[in-house]
Write an enzyme that holds these catalytic residues in place. Structure first.
Site, PDB file in Angstrom:
ATOM      1  N   GLU A 427       0.823  -1.232   0.000  1.00  0.00           N
ATOM      2  CA  GLU A 427       0.000   0.000   0.000  1.00  0.00           C
ATOM      3  C   GLU A 427       0.845   1.265   0.000  1.00  0.00           C
ATOM      4  O   GLU A 427       0.467   2.262   0.629  1.00  0.00           O
ATOM      5  CB  GLU A 427      -0.950   0.027   1.209  1.00  0.00           C
TER       6      GLU A 427
HETATM    7  C1  LIG Z   1       2.635  -9.667   0.445  1.00  0.00           C
HETATM    8  C2  LIG Z   1       2.432  -8.570  -0.542  1.00  0.00           C
HETATM    9  C3  LIG Z   1       1.153  -8.261  -0.966  1.00  0.00           C
HETATM   10  C4  LIG Z   1       0.957  -7.265  -1.931  1.00  0.00           C
HETATM   11  N1  LIG Z   1      -0.304  -7.020  -2.405  1.00  0.00           N
HETATM   12  C5  LIG Z   1      -0.445  -6.218  -3.495  1.00  0.00           C
HETATM   13  C6  LIG Z   1      -1.713  -6.119  -4.172  1.00  0.00           C
HETATM   14  O1  LIG Z   1      -2.710  -6.708  -3.759  1.00  0.00           O
HETATM   15  N2  LIG Z   1      -1.790  -5.357  -5.293  1.00  0.00           N
HETATM   16  C7  LIG Z   1      -0.715  -4.682  -5.805  1.00  0.00           C
HETATM   17  O2  LIG Z   1      -0.861  -4.024  -6.813  1.00  0.00           O
HETATM   18  N3  LIG Z   1       0.497  -4.746  -5.178  1.00  0.00           N
HETATM   19  C8  LIG Z   1       0.656  -5.489  -4.051  1.00  0.00           C
HETATM   20  N4  LIG Z   1       1.873  -5.593  -3.431  1.00  0.00           N
HETATM   21  C9  LIG Z   1       2.992  -4.824  -3.960  1.00  0.00           C
HETATM   22  C10 LIG Z   1       3.419  -3.681  -3.042  1.00  0.00           C
HETATM   23  O3  LIG Z   1       2.469  -2.666  -3.052  1.00  0.00           O
HETATM   24  C11 LIG Z   1       4.820  -3.237  -3.494  1.00  0.00           C
HETATM   25  O4  LIG Z   1       5.723  -4.242  -3.088  1.00  0.00           O
HETATM   26  C12 LIG Z   1       5.204  -1.888  -2.932  1.00  0.00           C
HETATM   27  O5  LIG Z   1       4.436  -0.878  -3.517  1.00  0.00           O
HETATM   28  C13 LIG Z   1       6.685  -1.572  -3.145  1.00  0.00           C
HETATM   29  O6  LIG Z   1       7.081  -1.787  -4.477  1.00  0.00           O
HETATM   30  P1  LIG Z   1       8.368  -2.678  -4.783  1.00  0.00           P
HETATM   31  O7  LIG Z   1       8.222  -3.953  -4.064  1.00  0.00           O
HETATM   32  O8  LIG Z   1       8.578  -2.728  -6.249  1.00  0.00           O
HETATM   33  O9  LIG Z   1       9.571  -1.902  -4.090  1.00  0.00           O
HETATM   34  P2  LIG Z   1      10.393  -0.698  -4.760  1.00  0.00           P
HETATM   35  O10 LIG Z   1       9.465   0.299  -5.349  1.00  0.00           O
HETATM   36  O11 LIG Z   1      11.460  -1.264  -5.632  1.00  0.00           O
HETATM   37  O12 LIG Z   1      11.045  -0.032  -3.461  1.00  0.00           O
HETATM   38  C14 LIG Z   1      12.277  -0.482  -2.885  1.00  0.00           C
HETATM   39  C15 LIG Z   1      12.722   0.573  -1.856  1.00  0.00           C
HETATM   40  O13 LIG Z   1      12.997   1.815  -2.535  1.00  0.00           O
HETATM   41  C16 LIG Z   1      12.214   2.858  -1.970  1.00  0.00           C
HETATM   42  N5  LIG Z   1      11.785   3.759  -3.044  1.00  0.00           N
HETATM   43  C17 LIG Z   1      11.211   3.430  -4.213  1.00  0.00           C
HETATM   44  N6  LIG Z   1      10.927   4.541  -4.917  1.00  0.00           N
HETATM   45  C18 LIG Z   1      11.305   5.595  -4.166  1.00  0.00           C
HETATM   46  C19 LIG Z   1      11.269   7.023  -4.331  1.00  0.00           C
HETATM   47  N7  LIG Z   1      10.736   7.597  -5.419  1.00  0.00           N
HETATM   48  N8  LIG Z   1      11.771   7.791  -3.343  1.00  0.00           N
HETATM   49  C20 LIG Z   1      12.283   7.237  -2.231  1.00  0.00           C
HETATM   50  N9  LIG Z   1      12.342   5.908  -2.010  1.00  0.00           N
HETATM   51  C21 LIG Z   1      11.863   5.102  -2.975  1.00  0.00           C
HETATM   52  C22 LIG Z   1      11.032   2.171  -1.301  1.00  0.00           C
HETATM   53  O14 LIG Z   1      10.484   2.952  -0.241  1.00  0.00           O
HETATM   54  C23 LIG Z   1      11.673   0.878  -0.806  1.00  0.00           C
HETATM   55  O15 LIG Z   1      12.286   1.093   0.434  1.00  0.00           O
HETATM   56  C24 LIG Z   1       2.079  -6.540  -2.429  1.00  0.00           C
HETATM   57  C25 LIG Z   1       3.363  -6.838  -1.958  1.00  0.00           C
HETATM   58  C26 LIG Z   1       3.554  -7.842  -1.054  1.00  0.00           C
HETATM   59  C27 LIG Z   1       4.959  -8.152  -0.614  1.00  0.00           C
END
Ligand SMILES: Cc1cc2nc3c(=O)[nH]c(=O)nc-3n(C[C@H](O)[C@H](O)[C@H](O)COP(=O)(O)OP(=O)(O)OC[C@H]3O[C@@H](n4cnc5c(N)ncnc54)[C@H](O)[C@@H]3O)c2cc1C
Length: 567
Positions: A427
């Site tokens: 989220e």
């Molecule tokens: C168990 C689980 C359930 C989920 N359920 C859903 C779902 O139902 N639907 C759905 O669509 N998604 C879902 N997700 C996805 C979830 O919303 C994402 O994992 C989350 O938004 C983070 O994206 P990412 O994993 O690609 O991390 P990344 O975006 O790669 O982030 C990695 C790190 O970099 C930081 N970062 C990234 N961009 C920036 C920025 N611009 N400025 C500063 N810091 C930054 C982040 O804060 C984080 O610490 C789920 C994930 C999990 C693990």
């Protein structure tokens, strides 16, 4: 120790702290009388304690699996889900026009807190449907509303949200899923979505996926994204699940926790979908669901904090070790007392903030007042990030209270810590929440923040005669926060704000906590006074270090180069 729902805390907060009486004075929510609130909280507590909580361990030990393309859910989850839906809990806050109960979000928030304590994996399913119902209510055509919302409220169908793709996580604008017009008002959706919570199950007749995708003329970035309803089974002319849609679960993730919640990789291969909201207006529509889910996820953290606290409290009252005095159990040791008091005070603080947030949502729904809307928007990232941080920290402390037994799975203390960890990530990560707070939510020049600070200072003034030391500490903390807020508002270079965003969000929650605890001391019994004193003297001072961090800005941080980090 079996879970006991904290109904008296909810009632105390509603009666004295969060301004719930304002909600019940509005025409829209006038039916939420004290008797009705009491009946709802009591009934939800009974369901959570007796039916849902006993499923939690089974979900952890017997994860959802994918067998020949079909998701099999954990033992007992189908019955638990049925109990939740038959009780009408999914549509509590949905409008009566679409079959909901039309109750305040404040009550839904309290019920979601209890359900999260009981079984987070299962609770995620109705939480997704609640968010989807709200998004459809606000943005879908009448045809889609009439067809989908009643089925979701009854629980026959459930909802998911599909944003994330391998290259598009926090940066949703990078998504590549496509939508091609079919020429008959529907669209063909293609692409892969990852991490989709409850992407499928074996207990609802249909699964309704809200999917973000780009139309052929959609510009790159978030402005070119549209939102589509893509059901697992395409409804026939009578609204019953008909032909299988071209979408499938490719695999389920193996996760640190939340084993009972199937997290799916989904493939859409020209699946039939219908537009929700205007073309290229997908992000605005999805934000309705995301804001609902952000409050809901913050509350998940709080629910787990409560469960972890109760578990640790029970263990500390039984375990004998060392010359503890009194009962002879470890609860007599000062350090264990510190851990338990911190767990209790933090959970209470986060819960009060979430409920204040829900009250602001209810007031903005009932009055359409811009001030309430701004307050709800300002509190949402705080609820999400602080609530989940408290969940993680409290579950972690719960393990510590258990000593070695906390590290052994049988006690259940570790499951809370594993299950809650992801709440700071999904989220919108907590870092993204904090950046939202210091950028978009301060775009009003800090107006919403300063209004909250005025209330905190007024509360401190009112308490000065009764608890002068506590009131002075809260007043001073609000002044420091005001100065830091003014400093942030003055920074036009957003990096200067972002560098201190996470400490600022936590400092805001800290100071709000001082306000909440001071109010509780004024309205409550001796136990609440002692807890307020503990919080204000020992936890509130953290804001000083946090705000020092905020005002350092970004220069020294960004001066640490990548080479310095790898050296
Ligand atoms: C168990 C689980 C359930 C989920 N359920 C859903 C779902 O139902 N639907 C759905 O669509 N998604 C879902 N997700 C996805 C979830 O919303 C994402 O994992 C989350 O938004 C983070 O994206 P990412 O994993 O690609 O991390 P990344 O975006 O790669 O982030 C990695 C790190 O970099 C930081 N970062 C990234 N961009 C920036 C920025 N611009 N400025 C500063 N810091 C930054 C982040 O804060 C984080 O610490 C789920 C994930 C999990 C693990």
């Amino acid at each position: 120790m079996p879970y006991r729902a904290p109904v008296s805390d909810f009632q105390f907060l509603m009666d004295h702290i969060i301004g719930f009486d304002e909600v019940t004075k509005t025409d829209q929510f006038s039916e939420s009388t004290p008797d009705m609130v009491d009946a709802i909280l009591t009934e939800a507590a009974k369901m959570c304690e007796e039916i849902i909580a006993p499923l939690n361990r089974a979900g952890d030990l017997h994860p959802a699996t994918l067998e020949n393309g079909v998701v099999r859910t954990s033992p007992g989850f189908a019955d638990g889900y049925r109990t939740i839906t038959e009780g009408g809990w999914v549509g509590m806050s949905a409008s009566p026009d679409v079959g909901g109960m039309g109750l305040p979000m404040t009550l839904t928030t309290a019920v979601n807190d209890m359900m999260s304590s009981s079984c987070l994996s299962l609770q995620l399913n109705p939480l997704m449907s609640q968010g989807q119902i709200e998004a459809l209510e606000h943005h879908a055509s009448d045809a889609i509303k009439d067809l989908y919302i009643p089925k979701m409220i009854s629980g026959e169908w459930c909802g998911t949200m599909n944003l994330t793709e391998p290259q598009a996580g926090s940066d949703v604008g990078a998504l590549r899923s496509k939508a091609e017009p079919n020429g008959d008002g529907s669209f063909a959706i293609s692409g892969q979505k990852i991490y989709i919570t409850w992407g499928d199950n074996d207990f609802t007749q249909n699964v309704c996926h809200l999917v973000l995708a780009r139309l052929p003329d959609g510009v790159p970035g978030t402005k070119g994204i549209s939102l589509f309803m893509v059901p697992k089974f395409i409804p026939d002319a009578d609204g019953n699940p008909g032909k299988r849609n071209s979408l499938k679960v490719v695999s389920l993730e193996h996760k640190l926790g939340l084993h009972g919640s199937p997290t799916a990789v989904m493939e859409y291969d020209g699946a039939t979908g219908w537009l929700v909201g205007p073309e290229h207006g997908g992000m605005a529509a999805m934000f309705t669901m995301m804001n609902n889910a952000r409050l809901g996820v913050g509350v998940q953290g709080i629910g787990i904090a409560e469960a972890a606290y109760q578990h640790a409290l029970g263990y500390a009252q039984e375990r004998t070790q060392g010359k503890a005095g009194g009962s002879g159990t470890i609860i007599e040791h000062a350090d264990v007392r510190r851990m338990l008091a911190t767990m209790k005070a933090e959970t209470y603080t986060a819960r009060a903030i979430a409920l204040m947030n829900a009250v602001a949502i209810d007031m903005s729904t009932a009055t359409d007042d811009a001030g309430w809307k701004a307050r709800a928007a300002f509190l949402t990232p705080i609820t999400k990030a602080f609530g989940t941080d408290v969940g993680i920290e409290t579950a972690n402390t719960g393990i510590q209270v258990h000593g070695g037994m906390g590290f052994i799975e049988e006690t259940g203390a570790a499951q809370f810590a594993r299950d809650v960890r992801v709440t700071a990530i999904y989220e919108g990560t907590n870092g993204i929440q904090a950046m939202d707070l210091v950028a978009r939510k301060l775009m009003d020049g800090g107006d919403a923040a300063f209004r909250l600070l005025e209330e905190i200072e007024q509360g401190a003034e009112a308490a000065k005669a009764t608890y002068p030391d506590l009131a002075e500490a809260v007043w001073q903390s609000a002044e420091s926060l005001r100065e830091a807020t003014e400093w942030l508002v003055a920074q036009s270079d957003l990096n200067q704000r972002f560098a201190g965003a996470v400490p600022y969000l936590r400092a805001f929650a800290r100071v709000l906590g001082g306000h909440v605890h001071l109010g509780s001391a004024m309205a409550g019994d001796a136990a609440r006074v002692k807890m307020a004193s503990f919080y204000i003297k020992r936890l509130l001072p953290e804001h000083v270090g946090l705000l020092a961090h905020v005002r350092e800005g970004a220069d020294d941080l960004l001066a640490i180069t990548v080479d310095d980090l790898v050296a």
